[in-house]
Design a protein around this motif. Structure first.
Motif: not given
Length: 529
Positions: A38-61
């Protein structure tokens, strides 16, 4: 020093939070097996955590492409008028959902709210335009055959199949939606890989398509890094639409070339705004602020070179610098700011490195030039440099941030030479009271779009006309007829009647050649096309 707009919210954590349940609802449609984590993103506005995202593999694509291909077969048989009705509903939903969309765009990109609104408006304009125009553009076309009346040629426009869209982080909504609309209208399925920093906005856009009536499976969103996720889209789709850097665009072109699939590329720019001797300086100053600093300069068509005629340089530049020094900066989710944040630490570092390099080699900072952590962790003041030379990185490299260099020229010819002295050719801007002369100057600039008395929005927003790059700024066009037809294959079906294209029974080859020669001369004489 730029002013700061106070954030009216008293709890920044609450202001910048996205409901976890909402994130789960958006990411539920992503095809991701979990094998790539999975991937964790932050908001550039504050640097605070924004979301935890699933990652699609090449097989998923590959699974996503297969699913879109199955759904596309029925969609291609759906009357184009029905497809257009879906896009008109998308238009309405985009406008209805503005509050959430504006928040998501700001949270993921860091831009000011007014610049986020540009994305909503752009997507609605594109949806309306192609919904109205697609039925006529995709209609079968009859052409004159080789033997008039006897040869009947009909041109058909078939969908490519599955279009792969790989989009960057700087315009999370526009680059998720505005290419998807014509691809779907042409009868294709779509697999979209947004940049991870733009994922929530892209998924909100996909949700709008579904609510508007788009069939299940037709639009797939996969998430993950450029390699392997983005590369897998390039490796499996039947046509590739890519927006991003020139270096990555070249690699995409190589991959597509090996498979002999079509591509469109919108890449980097080093765009020039020219203020001619007869320009309306009040309008030009305001226009230059928009041209240089919209979305904090993180716009492929923004101006990074400000070229000013010597006759007005000493009046224009101080007025421009004074106006830039008063720009209102903010990282708040509210209206009123003129510039927000950069989107990443990498962009901030690049902007500051370009400024430091230029100053160390003799350039002068007329205003700005500093990071502003008091406003936001990734905010850099809008910066104007004078005395930039070819020895400095920012003269020829794309900065992609709130940095512009000013140049004095003594003629229109010199301005054109400077505007063309770059490997890029995406956008340009000419400011003059004489529109006829402005068009003549614009025609000599090697750029895919040139705006007169506007920085970028006139050409960008005129979606009936094409937009794209020359030279190292890309291949193909979005918007206009080409922005739809590039997602189709033209097929010529010609029927021959009564006689074949060959000698009649008993006629010699020589007699046939003489007869056809005479017919060709007649067709030219009567101006037959």
């Amino acid at each position: 020093m730029a002013d700061v707009i106070a954030d009216p919210e008293t709890d920044p954590a609450a202001t910048y939070a996205v409901d976890p349940a909402r994130v789960r609802a958006l990411t539920a449609r992503v095809i991701a097996s979990g094998e790539d984590g999975e991937l964790r993103t932050t908001t550039p506005l504050t640097g605070a955590p924004l979301a935890v995202l699933p990652v699609s593999s090449a097989r998923d694509v590959a699974v996503a492409v297969d699913a879109a291909r199955v759904a596309q077969q029925a969609w291609a048989l759906t009357p184009v008028e029905h497809r257009a009705a879906v896009m008109l509903r998308v238009h309405d939903l985009l406008l209805d959902r503005q509050p959430e969309l504006l928040d998501l765009v700001q949270l993921e990109s860091g831009k000011a709210r007014s610049h986020a609104f540009e994305e909503v408006a752009d997507c609605a304009i594109v949806a309306r335009h192609y919904a109205r125009r697609a039925p006529a553009l995709l209609r079968d076309t009859k052409h004159v055959g080789v033997l008039p009346m006897l040869s009947r040629a009909v041109e058909h426009h078939r969908p490519k199949g599955v279009v792969g869209i790989v989009s960057p982080w700087n315009y999370p909504l526009t680059l998720a939606v505005s290419d998807t609309i014509p691809a779907l209208l042409a009868g294709n399925g779509v697999v979209h890989r947004p940049d991870s920093q733009a994922s929530l906005t892209a998924l909100a856009g996909a949700e709008i398509f579904a609510e508007a009536g788009l069939p299940d499976g037709l639009l797939q969103v996969v998430l993950g890094p450029g390699n392997p996720t983005g590369q897998a889209v390039v490796d499996h789709a039947d046509y590739i639409s890519f927006t991003g850097s020139t270096a990555t665009g070249r690699r995409v072109a190589q991959s597509a070339g090996r498979r002999l699939v079509g591509i469109s590329l919108e890449l980097g720019g080093k765009n020039t705004m020219y203020v001619a001797a007869d320009a309306n300086l009040r309008r030009a100053v305001d226009g230059a602020v928009r041209a240089c600093f919209s979305s904090a300069g993180q716009l492929c068509v923004s101006a990074e070179r400000l070229v000013v005629h010597a006759d007005v340089y000493d009046e224009f530049v101080p007025r421009f610098v004074e106006r830039v020094s008063r720009m209102r900066l903010s990282t708040g989710l509210h209206w009123g700011a003129e510039m927000g944040s950069l989107a990443s630490a990498e962009q901030k570092d690049k902007v500051l490195a370009h400024i430091e390099d230029a100053v160390s080699k003799g350039a002068r900072v007329l205003t700005g030039g500093r990071a502003r952590p008091d406003i936001g962790p990734l905010v850099v003041e809008p910066t104007v440099l004078e005395g930039v030379t070819s020895a400095m990185a920012c003269r020829d490299e794309e900065t992609f941030g709130p940095l512009v260099s000013v140049y004095r020229v003594h003629s229109d010819d010199e301005a054109v030479r400077l505007a063309n002295d770059t490997e890029f050719g995406l956008n340009a801007s000419v400011w003059t009271r004489d529109v006829r002369r402005g068009r003549e100057i614009a025609g000599r600039i090697h750029a895919g779009t040139v705006n007169l008395n506007e920085g970028y929005a006139a050409a960008w927003g005129s979606v009936a006309a094409p937009m794209g790059g020359m030279k190292s700024s890309g291949l193909g066009r979005r918007h206009g007829r080409e922005g739809l037809m590039k997602y189709t294959e033209s097929q010529n079906i010609t029927s021959q009647h009564l006689v074949g294209i060959a000698p009649l029974a008993g006629m010699s080859d020589r007699a046939f050649a003489r007869g056809l020669t005479a017919a060709l001369r007649v067709m030219k004489a009567v101006r037959m096309k």
